[in-house]
Design a protein around this motif. Sequence first.
Motif, PDB file in Angstrom:
ATOM      1  N   SER A 147      45.405  38.703  33.083  1.00 49.65           N
ATOM      2  CA  SER A 147      44.799  38.488  34.386  1.00 49.65           C
ATOM      3  C   SER A 147      44.838  39.786  35.176  1.00 49.65           C
ATOM      4  N   LYS A 194      41.170  43.458  32.802  1.00 48.06           N
ATOM      5  CA  LYS A 194      42.224  42.956  31.909  1.00 48.06           C
ATOM      6  C   LYS A 194      42.483  43.929  30.760  1.00 48.06           C
ATOM      7  N   TYR A 251      40.526  36.360  34.492  1.00 45.96           N
ATOM      8  CA  TYR A 251      41.508  35.764  33.599  1.00 45.96           C
ATOM      9  C   TYR A 251      40.994  35.784  32.166  1.00 45.96           C
TER      10      TYR A 251
END
Length: 127
Positions: A49, A109, A60
């Motif tokens: 995340s 991410k 996410y």
Amino acid sequence: QLQLVESGGGLVQPGGSLRLACAASGSTLAFYAIGWFRQAPGKEREGLSCISPNGRTTDYLDSMKGRFSISRDNAKTTVYLQMNNLTNEDTAVYYCAARRPASVLWCSKTSTPFATWGRGTQVTVSS
């Protein structure tokens, strides 16, 4: 210079919850995007995340959507990762990392852009 310290890990039963915290010091947290990553034994590091400096952008890993939630409190210089419905597969060392991007809306991410890392906190999910 920014420093990060993770906390909140521990032993939890399957189906349980934990809230990890990433505490920042040495610089203004509001300048930085924060990512949460984890690494299980024998596996590659995985991006879970991220949250942008102003908190308006989050992202996410698909498999984490609905179970994990990232948030930040710049006044308290802390970023949180709420983890619910944990399974044995979530056992890993969890790390937070920071990057000071050009845009306050940026997050990623992918671990490559992040320059500052904490030492990690162990999460063990076991009955």
